[in-house]
Design a protein around this motif. Structure first.
Motif, mmCIF file in Angstrom:
data_model
loop_
_atom_site.group_PDB
_atom_site.id
_atom_site.type_symbol
_atom_site.label_atom_id
_atom_site.label_comp_id
_atom_site.label_asym_id
_atom_site.label_seq_id
_atom_site.Cartn_x
_atom_site.Cartn_y
_atom_site.Cartn_z
ATOM 1 N N THR A 12 -13.939 -8.394 -10.159
ATOM 2 C CA THR A 12 -13.227 -7.559 -9.196
ATOM 3 C C THR A 12 -14.045 -7.397 -7.925
ATOM 4 O OG1 THR A 12 -12.009 -6.392 -10.927
ATOM 5 C CG2 THR A 12 -12.218 -5.277 -8.802
ATOM 6 N N ASP A 13 -15.330 -7.095 -8.064
ATOM 7 C CA ASP A 13 -16.204 -6.956 -6.893
ATOM 8 C C ASP A 13 -16.289 -8.274 -6.125
ATOM 9 O OD1 ASP A 13 -16.695 -4.310 -7.489
ATOM 10 O OD2 ASP A 13 -18.648 -4.698 -8.420
ATOM 11 N N THR A 19 2.355 3.457 -4.787
ATOM 12 C CA THR A 19 1.187 3.826 -5.584
ATOM 13 C C THR A 19 1.466 3.855 -7.089
ATOM 14 O OG1 THR A 19 1.698 6.168 -5.313
ATOM 15 C CG2 THR A 19 0.188 5.169 -3.696
ATOM 16 N N ARG A 64 -13.392 -8.112 2.645
ATOM 17 C CA ARG A 64 -14.057 -7.072 3.446
ATOM 18 C C ARG A 64 -14.242 -7.589 4.844
ATOM 19 N NH1 ARG A 64 -17.817 -5.759 -1.306
ATOM 20 N NH2 ARG A 64 -16.531 -4.273 -2.435
ATOM 21 N N ALA A 122 -6.105 -3.826 0.167
ATOM 22 C CA ALA A 122 -6.538 -2.434 0.048
ATOM 23 C C ALA A 122 -7.246 -2.187 -1.276
ATOM 24 C CB ALA A 122 -5.339 -1.501 0.190
ATOM 25 N N GLN A 123 -6.811 -2.889 -2.313
ATOM 26 C CA GLN A 123 -7.389 -2.697 -3.646
ATOM 27 C C GLN A 123 -7.102 -3.936 -4.471
ATOM 28 O OE1 GLN A 123 -5.585 0.493 -5.847
ATOM 29 N NE2 GLN A 123 -6.960 0.266 -7.580
ATOM 30 N N SER A 124 -8.006 -4.223 -5.397
ATOM 31 C CA SER A 124 -7.758 -5.296 -6.360
ATOM 32 C C SER A 124 -8.465 -4.960 -7.666
ATOM 33 C CB SER A 124 -8.238 -6.650 -5.826
ATOM 34 O OG SER A 124 -9.623 -6.620 -5.566
ATOM 35 N N ILE A 125 -7.868 -5.415 -8.752
ATOM 36 C CA ILE A 125 -8.482 -5.304 -10.070
ATOM 37 C C ILE A 125 -8.230 -6.638 -10.764
ATOM 38 C CG2 ILE A 125 -8.586 -4.094 -12.284
ATOM 39 C CD1 ILE A 125 -7.264 -1.679 -10.860
ATOM 40 N N GLN A 152 -12.936 -8.841 -4.275
ATOM 41 C CA GLN A 152 -12.733 -7.920 -3.156
ATOM 42 C C GLN A 152 -13.662 -8.253 -1.980
ATOM 43 O OE1 GLN A 152 -10.174 -5.654 -3.324
ATOM 44 N NE2 GLN A 152 -10.536 -5.227 -1.156
ATOM 45 N N SER A 156 0.796 -1.225 0.000
ATOM 46 C CA SER A 156 0.000 0.000 0.000
ATOM 47 C C SER A 156 0.830 1.278 0.000
ATOM 48 C CB SER A 156 -0.970 0.011 1.186
ATOM 49 O OG SER A 156 -0.263 -0.134 2.399
#
Length: 165
Positions: free
Chosen positions: A156-157, A104, A164, A141-144, A160, A101
């Motif tokens: 992606t959703d 960037t 959560r 923190a983020q994924s694609i 992720q 993280s």
């Protein structure tokens, strides 16, 4: 999409195991160390496949893409972070680009995943994943997720949601 979900399940399980180790956030652990550890945690979930980190070869030649990051034709050497493939043949399952993280700078990673997952490209990986880990908070923190040379919002959703809290 069910096929891509099955491919991603081993990555999800590997990341979960990795994030359970709170010690990673206590030290200045860098991407290469995390990448190697994640590949080890992924391995049991990809039996029969080869998992490699920093795999810069395509047979005897350097691994490259046939388009430059600016969109011009040309050859750009690449080194994917983690690949799940069959060594020695064109059977490529999953390519992962990993960031922590505090880093960037993701543009080159996204460019690699776009072109490494193109069905008509040099590699044709079934799925690509860009993962940003926050080791301090022990989360993704983020994924694609990439399929067919493009981000796949629904996958992606789905991916992720597994992280959560």
């Amino acid at each position: 999409m069910e096929e891509q979900r099955k491919i991603l399940e081993g990555l999800i399980l590997g990341i979960r195991e990795l994030l359970r180790d709170a010690r990673l956030g206590q030290f200045d652990t860098r991407e290469r160390a995390v990448m190697g550890r994640l590949a080890r945690f992924m391995a049991p979930h990809y039996r029969g496949w080869d998992i490699d980190t920093d795999h810069e070869r395509r047979g005897d030649d350097p691994k490259y893409l046939d388009i430059l990051p600016n969109g011009e034709p040309g050859q750009k050497p690449i080194v994917p972070d983690i690949i799940v493939h069959e060594l020695g043949v064109q059977n490529n399952l999953l390519v992962v680009e990993l960031k922590l993280s505090d880093n960037t700078n993701i543009a080159l990673d996204l460019w690699k995943l776009t072109h490494m997952t193109r069905e008509d490209g040099l590699y044709g990986y079934s799925v690509g994943a860009h993962i940003v880990l926050n080791l301090d908070q022990q989360n993704v923190a983020q994924s694609i997720i990439f399929v067919g040379g493009a981000p796949h919002p629904e996958l992606t959703d789905w991916f992720q949601r597994h992280f959560r809290q």
